[in-house]
Write an enzyme that holds these catalytic residues in place. Structure first.
Site, mmCIF file in Angstrom:
data_model
loop_
_atom_site.group_PDB
_atom_site.id
_atom_site.type_symbol
_atom_site.label_atom_id
_atom_site.label_comp_id
_atom_site.label_asym_id
_atom_site.label_seq_id
_atom_site.Cartn_x
_atom_site.Cartn_y
_atom_site.Cartn_z
ATOM 1 N N CYS A 1 -11.903 -2.660 20.601
ATOM 2 C CA CYS A 1 -11.900 -3.284 21.355
ATOM 3 C C CYS A 1 -13.168 -3.801 22.249
ATOM 4 C CB CYS A 1 -10.934 -3.087 22.378
ATOM 5 S SG CYS A 1 -11.478 -1.307 23.671
ATOM 6 N N CYS B 1 -13.387 1.433 24.757
ATOM 7 C CA CYS B 1 -12.794 2.141 25.361
ATOM 8 C C CYS B 1 -13.865 2.441 24.379
ATOM 9 C CB CYS B 1 -11.605 2.480 24.834
ATOM 10 S SG CYS B 1 -11.802 2.702 22.559
ATOM 11 N N CYS C 1 -14.997 2.890 20.936
ATOM 12 C CA CYS C 1 -15.466 2.467 20.298
ATOM 13 C C CYS C 1 -16.706 2.410 21.068
ATOM 14 C CB CYS C 1 -14.749 0.284 20.721
ATOM 15 S SG CYS C 1 -13.601 0.282 20.143
ATOM 16 N N HIS D 1 0.842 -3.719 5.876
ATOM 17 C CA HIS D 1 -1.056 -4.076 7.075
ATOM 18 C C HIS D 1 -1.625 -4.411 6.225
ATOM 19 C CE1 HIS D 1 -0.478 -0.134 4.949
ATOM 20 N NE2 HIS D 1 -1.691 -0.604 5.208
ATOM 21 N N GLU D 2 -1.832 -4.847 5.183
ATOM 22 C CA GLU D 2 -3.325 -5.441 4.655
ATOM 23 C C GLU D 2 -2.857 -6.840 4.257
ATOM 24 O OE1 GLU D 2 -4.222 -2.274 1.385
ATOM 25 O OE2 GLU D 2 -3.299 -4.735 0.736
ATOM 26 N N CYS E 1 0.468 -1.398 0.081
ATOM 27 C CA CYS E 1 -0.122 0.186 -0.107
ATOM 28 C C CYS E 1 1.053 0.934 0.186
ATOM 29 C CB CYS E 1 -1.590 0.026 1.429
ATOM 30 S SG CYS E 1 -1.818 1.166 1.715
ATOM 31 N N HIS E 2 0.439 2.321 -0.675
ATOM 32 C CA HIS E 2 1.514 3.651 -0.324
ATOM 33 C C HIS E 2 1.556 4.234 1.478
ATOM 34 C CE1 HIS E 2 -0.606 4.538 -3.849
ATOM 35 N NE2 HIS E 2 0.098 5.083 -4.505
ATOM 36 N N THR E 3 0.892 3.893 2.076
ATOM 37 C CA THR E 3 0.991 3.756 3.383
ATOM 38 C C THR E 3 2.366 3.581 3.783
ATOM 39 O OG1 THR E 3 -1.235 3.826 3.618
ATOM 40 C CG2 THR E 3 0.202 4.216 5.641
ATOM 41 N N ARG F 1 -3.279 -2.657 -7.434
ATOM 42 C CA ARG F 1 -2.252 -3.646 -6.277
ATOM 43 C C ARG F 1 -1.210 -4.548 -6.625
ATOM 44 N NH1 ARG F 1 -2.617 -0.218 -3.107
ATOM 45 N NH2 ARG F 1 -3.953 -0.739 -0.594
ATOM 46 N N CYS G 1 -7.076 -2.878 4.376
ATOM 47 C CA CYS G 1 -7.084 -1.700 3.991
ATOM 48 C C CYS G 1 -7.407 -1.356 2.695
ATOM 49 C CB CYS G 1 -4.917 -1.272 3.885
ATOM 50 S SG CYS G 1 -5.051 0.357 3.683
ATOM 51 N N CYS H 1 -10.781 3.032 17.945
ATOM 52 C CA CYS H 1 -10.649 2.558 18.872
ATOM 53 C C CYS H 1 -9.091 2.848 19.313
ATOM 54 C CB CYS H 1 -10.272 0.850 18.607
ATOM 55 S SG CYS H 1 -9.847 -0.210 20.217
ATOM 56 N N ARG I 1 -3.626 2.447 21.668
ATOM 57 C CA ARG I 1 -2.368 3.451 19.667
ATOM 58 C C ARG I 1 -1.336 4.260 20.600
ATOM 59 N NH1 ARG I 1 -1.670 5.075 15.518
ATOM 60 N NH2 ARG I 1 -0.861 6.838 15.621
HETATM 61 N N1 APR Z 1 -5.830 15.930 -10.293
HETATM 62 C C1 APR Z 1 -6.200 14.788 -10.325
HETATM 63 N N2 APR Z 1 -6.104 13.316 -10.153
HETATM 64 C C2 APR Z 1 -4.857 13.200 -9.822
HETATM 65 C C3 APR Z 1 -4.418 14.635 -9.468
HETATM 66 C C4 APR Z 1 -4.679 15.755 -9.794
HETATM 67 N N3 APR Z 1 -3.836 16.536 -9.221
HETATM 68 N N4 APR Z 1 -3.132 13.522 -8.960
HETATM 69 C C5 APR Z 1 -3.064 12.110 -9.124
HETATM 70 N N5 APR Z 1 -4.032 11.996 -9.785
HETATM 71 C C6 APR Z 1 -4.768 11.025 -9.945
HETATM 72 C C7 APR Z 1 -3.677 9.591 -10.834
HETATM 73 O O1 APR Z 1 -3.517 9.504 -11.582
HETATM 74 C C8 APR Z 1 -3.722 8.269 -10.227
HETATM 75 O O2 APR Z 1 -4.963 7.749 -11.161
HETATM 76 O O3 APR Z 1 -5.080 9.720 -8.539
HETATM 77 C C9 APR Z 1 -4.666 8.458 -8.540
HETATM 78 C C10 APR Z 1 -4.481 8.008 -7.143
HETATM 79 O O4 APR Z 1 -4.155 6.746 -7.551
HETATM 80 P P1 APR Z 1 -2.808 5.708 -6.295
HETATM 81 O O5 APR Z 1 -1.813 6.322 -6.867
HETATM 82 O O6 APR Z 1 -3.365 4.632 -7.106
HETATM 83 O O7 APR Z 1 -3.327 5.671 -5.358
HETATM 84 P P2 APR Z 1 -3.920 5.128 -4.244
HETATM 85 O O8 APR Z 1 -4.040 3.948 -3.609
HETATM 86 O O9 APR Z 1 -5.290 5.339 -5.227
HETATM 87 O O10 APR Z 1 -4.339 6.203 -3.296
HETATM 88 C C11 APR Z 1 -4.410 7.626 -3.023
HETATM 89 O O11 APR Z 1 -4.896 7.882 -0.615
HETATM 90 O O12 APR Z 1 -4.391 6.151 0.846
HETATM 91 C C12 APR Z 1 -3.866 7.263 0.361
HETATM 92 O O13 APR Z 1 -2.317 7.046 0.210
HETATM 93 C C13 APR Z 1 -2.530 7.044 -0.193
HETATM 94 O O14 APR Z 1 -2.324 9.282 -0.439
HETATM 95 C C14 APR Z 1 -2.370 8.342 -1.177
HETATM 96 C C15 APR Z 1 -4.272 8.222 -2.346
HETATM 97 ZN ZN ZN Z 2 -3.280 0.881 4.023
#
Ligand code: APR
Ligand code: ZN
Length: 368
Positions: free
Chosen positions: A92, A95, A98, A62-63, A40-42, A363, A169, A106, A110
């Site tokens: 939990c 808390c 929850c 985390h996924e 994941c991006h996180t 993904r 996630c 929750c 934390r």
């Molecule tokens: N305007 C419109 N669309 C945009 C822009 C913008 N300025 N910048 C990026 N995008 C589009 C990208 O083209 C892409 O399709 O946003 C989309 C983002 O998708 P992913 O990169 O696959 O990200 P995703 O996993 O969906 O997560 C998005 O959520 O979980 C959080 O950290 C993660 O902040 C991120 C967000």
């Molecule tokens: Zn995540």
């Protein structure tokens, strides 16, 4: 015992797959054998070094989805052999959070979770006698991990690990934001900023909720085809219109009933609020902006009835709601298969990060 894990030794460094030591579960804890984990991006955000809570060396991830192999004293809600999903937002059920139906955040563990530790303040992972940090209470980039019982959702045994791990996630974050947090009503006009893994899950959530228009906004037109398959009814490319907000207001005849920001960009967060309908439109922030960034708008936007809010883990209460979302997948109500574009063994986990950074995957899932 020994288990194979991808260890993050420092900010910006590739993960290294090594054998680490894992202690068994203490009282109230559960050991899980992971079968699959999404990237994941996180995880990438923390690995980059920008996450203020991120500490190294750590086992990220985390996924996940897997099977309970051992439980500590006093554990009653799961037993060895159960199919489970780890929860970075635990439940939990005791808390004050929850017990308040308005939140899913929750707080029972934390503080230690934020420190990369189990609730007793120690780590179960180590390498050559040196402790390794847990991550988001999950550490799914290890073949085995230990979690507090309150951070384990028991799901049905026939669920495929390689797909339902994504419910840990991304799926829940997107679908849940629509169903549990925004509570989108049938007939609503919904606007989704960003058609990545999160945005596509918001779109299918809006479809399930019975939305009327579902308008996607993305600078990358290659996202359109899949988004339509998931339920998008209209598309706006910000590069092709003079003013995104005006274009949305026109298309929806007055503004969005609900908008969702799934990019993590503070400029699109502003657009997402301002494209909402005067008097009642609600904008929900899901995307995570960079450390230190701030949002802005004119207060008059809120005075005139627009609502700005955020959503974490889709407002889902993990142990209660995650099994339901697994059922929705098993019943064909939501599509996960088309979102998992790549799979790989743990040894190739860094390729999953590369694909994400290159924008080539929705993904990637590591299969153990
Ligand atoms: N305007 C419109 N669309 C945009 C822009 C913008 N300025 N910048 C990026 N995008 C589009 C990208 O083209 C892409 O399709 O946003 C989309 C983002 O998708 P992913 O990169 O696959 O990200 P995703 O996993 O969906 O997560 C998005 O959520 O979980 C959080 O950290 C993660 O902040 C991120 C967000
Ligand atoms: Zn995540």
């Amino acid at each position: 015992m020994k288990t194979r894990a991808a260890v993050a030794f420092g900010a910006g460094k590739p993960l290294e797959v090594v054998d680490v030591d894992l202690q068994g579960p203490k009282a109230g804890e559960v050991m899980i054998e992971l079968k699959a984990t999404g990237i994941c991006h996180t995880d990438a955000f923390t690995l980059s070094g920008d996450d203020p809570e991120g500490e190294f060396p750590a086992i990220l991830g985390h996924e996940g989805a897997g099977i309970v192999v051992e439980v500590g004293a006093g554990v009653t809600s799961v037993k060895p052999g159960d199919t489970v999903i780890p929860l970075y937002t635990p439940e939990c059920r005791g808390c004050e959070y929850c017990l308040n139906p308005k939140t899913n955040l929750c707080q029972a563990i934390r503080t230690t979770q934020g420190q990369g530790l189990m609730p007793d303040g120690t780590s179960r992972f180590s390498l050559d006698g040196q402790p390794l940090k847990h991550y988001m209470g999950c550490s799914t980039f290890a073949n085995h991990t230990v979690l507090p019982e309150i951070a384990v959702a028991k799901i049905r045994d026939d669920a495929p690990f390689d797909k339902v791990c994504y419910i840990g996630c991304g799926v829940t974050t997107g679908v849940g934001a629509v169903i549990f947090d925004a509570k989108v009503e049938p007939g609503s006009n919904v606007v989704v900023f960003g058609l990545g893994g999160i945005g596509l899950n918001v779109i299918q959530g809006a479809r399930i909720a019975g939305a009327n228009q579902i308008i996607g906004v993305d600078i990358n037109p290659s996202k359109v085809e899949l988004a339509r398959k998931f339920g998008m009814t209209g598309f706006i490319n910000p590069k092709e219109v003079p003013d995104v907000v005006e274009a949305i207001v026109e298309m929806t005849k007055g503004g969005a009933d609900y908008s969702f920001e799934c990019i993590g960009n503070v400029n699109t967060m502003r657009q997402a609020l301002e494209c909402c309908h005067k008097g009642w439109g609600e904008s929900i922030i899901i995307g995570v902006a960079g450390a230190g960034q701030e949002i802005s708008t004119r207060p008059f936007q809120l005075v005139t009835g627009r609502v700005w809010r955020g959503s974490a883990f889709g407002g889902a209460r993990g142990r209660t709601d995650v099994p339901k979302i697994v059922d929705w997948y098993m019943d064909g109500k939501i599509n996960i298969d088309d979102l998992i574009t790549h799979t790989m063994p743990l040894d190739d986990i860094n390729k999953g990060f590369d694909l994400m950074h290159a924008g080539e995957s929705i993904r990637s899932v590591v299969l153990y």
